[in-house]
Motif scaffolding. Structure first.
Motif, PDB file in Angstrom:
ATOM      1  N   ARG A 159      -8.500  39.420 -10.287  1.00  0.00           N
ATOM      2  CA  ARG A 159      -8.178  39.051 -11.659  1.00  0.00           C
ATOM      3  C   ARG A 159      -8.233  37.535 -11.828  1.00  0.00           C
ATOM      4  O   ARG A 159      -8.757  37.029 -12.823  1.00  0.00           O
ATOM      5  N   TRP A 198      -1.355  42.220 -30.523  1.00  0.00           N
ATOM      6  CA  TRP A 198      -2.533  42.966 -30.979  1.00  0.00           C
ATOM      7  C   TRP A 198      -2.163  44.293 -31.643  1.00  0.00           C
ATOM      8  O   TRP A 198      -3.041  45.106 -31.908  1.00  0.00           O
ATOM      9  N   ARG A 217     -10.518  39.135 -22.609  1.00  0.00           N
ATOM     10  CA  ARG A 217     -11.040  39.862 -21.449  1.00  0.00           C
ATOM     11  C   ARG A 217     -11.787  41.118 -21.899  1.00  0.00           C
ATOM     12  O   ARG A 217     -12.879  41.425 -21.407  1.00  0.00           O
ATOM     13  N   GLN A 218     -11.188  41.871 -22.814  1.00  0.00           N
ATOM     14  CA  GLN A 218     -11.822  43.106 -23.269  1.00  0.00           C
ATOM     15  C   GLN A 218     -13.168  42.839 -23.929  1.00  0.00           C
ATOM     16  O   GLN A 218     -14.139  43.557 -23.707  1.00  0.00           O
ATOM     17  N   SER A 262     -15.364  40.021 -21.026  1.00  0.00           N
ATOM     18  CA  SER A 262     -15.578  40.546 -19.678  1.00  0.00           C
ATOM     19  C   SER A 262     -15.904  42.043 -19.746  1.00  0.00           C
ATOM     20  O   SER A 262     -16.839  42.517 -19.102  1.00  0.00           O
ATOM     21  N   LYS A 299       3.780  43.528 -29.541  1.00  0.00           N
ATOM     22  CA  LYS A 299       2.596  42.891 -28.971  1.00  0.00           C
ATOM     23  C   LYS A 299       1.712  42.329 -30.079  1.00  0.00           C
ATOM     24  O   LYS A 299       1.578  42.908 -31.143  1.00  0.00           O
ATOM     25  N   ASP A 336     -10.753  35.708 -14.291  1.00  0.00           N
ATOM     26  CA  ASP A 336     -10.249  34.832 -15.340  1.00  0.00           C
ATOM     27  C   ASP A 336     -10.843  33.436 -15.226  1.00  0.00           C
ATOM     28  O   ASP A 336     -11.168  32.798 -16.243  1.00  0.00           O
ATOM     29  N   THR A 384      -0.879  38.948 -25.920  1.00  0.00           N
ATOM     30  CA  THR A 384      -2.063  39.720 -25.537  1.00  0.00           C
ATOM     31  C   THR A 384      -3.362  38.947 -25.737  1.00  0.00           C
ATOM     32  O   THR A 384      -4.445  39.501 -25.558  1.00  0.00           O
ATOM     33  N   ASP A 385      -3.283  37.658 -26.096  1.00  0.00           N
ATOM     34  CA  ASP A 385      -4.484  36.891 -26.420  1.00  0.00           C
ATOM     35  C   ASP A 385      -5.496  36.872 -25.282  1.00  0.00           C
ATOM     36  O   ASP A 385      -6.706  37.077 -25.502  1.00  0.00           O
ATOM     37  N   ASP A 386      -5.031  36.599 -24.064  1.00  0.00           N
ATOM     38  CA  ASP A 386      -5.957  36.576 -22.929  1.00  0.00           C
ATOM     39  C   ASP A 386      -6.636  37.927 -22.754  1.00  0.00           C
ATOM     40  O   ASP A 386      -7.847  38.003 -22.507  1.00  0.00           O
ATOM     41  N   GLU A 387      -5.858  38.995 -22.885  1.00  0.00           N
ATOM     42  CA  GLU A 387      -6.405  40.325 -22.673  1.00  0.00           C
ATOM     43  C   GLU A 387      -7.435  40.687 -23.738  1.00  0.00           C
ATOM     44  O   GLU A 387      -8.426  41.372 -23.453  1.00  0.00           O
TER      45      GLU A 387
END
Length: 276
Positions: free
Chosen positions: A14, A168, A63-64, A67, A166, A18, A57-60
């Motif tokens: 991870r 999102w 990622r979705q 990535s 959250k 990242d 949840t911004d990073d995730e």
């Protein structure tokens, strides 16, 4: 011991993923200051600087999208026809419009803007904090408009609820006293000079039950609809019923892509391709 080793390997993967996505500096800062109060700068390849709030949840989301490539259309066997349809619109003097409904902090809007740089993206997000981050991430991009609103079948107002807390996951609920306005997809397209609907990405936490309940003529104009459904989140609520009925009346191909259903308007893109 084995579990600890597996967890360590997953954690390392991870970190490396990242670092590749966000840059080493952001990745290191995230681990040194996980509870920092202000948004942190990251650098996404092909996009440039973006801002992400720690502890959210911004990073995730990024990622979705970048990535996980949730909205990648080039892998579709119909991609050549979709692109030909896009090019035919441009040749006819029309601007392809991409509506990002439930834009959150702008990751999908940035993805689509990079994938179709001659299209115009309208990012619609009802949550004030997310919309502010979306404006910040999309600042300086003339091909992206950010609209702070919910999107539905007809104008009105909504209130927001977020049981999970959250970033999102805010849920819209139509309300006569709602202080957040509702806009429609046709209105968003009409606001773009010479605009013609091309793609809609819809991830609106169950409010698709409202979006597809009435005034669905815009579906006939769309080449691709990408939607995440939320029956799983609201069992017994029938949030997908209106969509199912609207799409059953039309001739669309369906592809499953991760969490999303991708509806392809085969007749429309073929017609535009022939005319082009």
């Amino acid at each position: 011991m084995a579990n600890s080793l597996r967890n360590g390997v997953r954690s390392l993967r991870r970190v490396l993923a990242d670092a590749e996505l966000f840059g080493a500096a952001h990745t290191v800062r995230r681990r040194l200051r996980p509870a920092a109060a202000s948004p942190d700068r990251a650098s996404v390849a092909g996009i440039g600087t973006v801002w992400l709030r720690p502890g959210t949840t911004d990073d995730e989301v990024f990622r979705q999208v970048f990535s996980g490539r949730e909205y990648e259309l080039r892998s579709l066997k119909r991609y050549a026809a979709i692109l030909a349809h896009h090019d035919a619109m441009l040749a006819a003097g029309r601007t392809p419009v991409i509506v990002d409904a439930g834009a959150n902090i702008g990751a999908a809007s940035l993805w689509f803007s990079a994938a179709f740089p001659r299209a115009h993206v309208v990012a619609v997000e009802p949550d004030a904090g997310n919309a502010a981050m979306c404006r910040r991430n999309c600042a300086g991009r003339q091909s992206i408009d950010v609209v702070e609103a919910a999107i539905g079948s007809m104008p009105g107002g909504v209130t927001l609820h977020n049981p999970s807390g959250k970033a999102w996951a805010p849920r819209s609920e139509r309300s006569a006293g709602g202080d957040i306005r509702i806009v429609t997809i046709p209105d968003m397209v009409a606001a773009v000079p010479s605009g013609r609907l091309f793609i809609a990405k819809v991830d609106i936490e169950g409010f698709e039950s409202d979006l597809f309940a009435d005034n669905t003529g815009w579906i006939d104009d769309i080449a691709v609809l990408i939607i995440e459904l939320h029956d799983w989140m609201r069992p017994g609520g029938g949030t997908s019923f209106a969509l199912q009925q609207a799409m059953a009346e039309r001739r669309f191909e369906i592809v499953i892509s991760g969490e999303n259903l991708v509806y392809i308007n085969a007749g429309l893109i073929d017609a535009w391709t022939r005319e082009g």
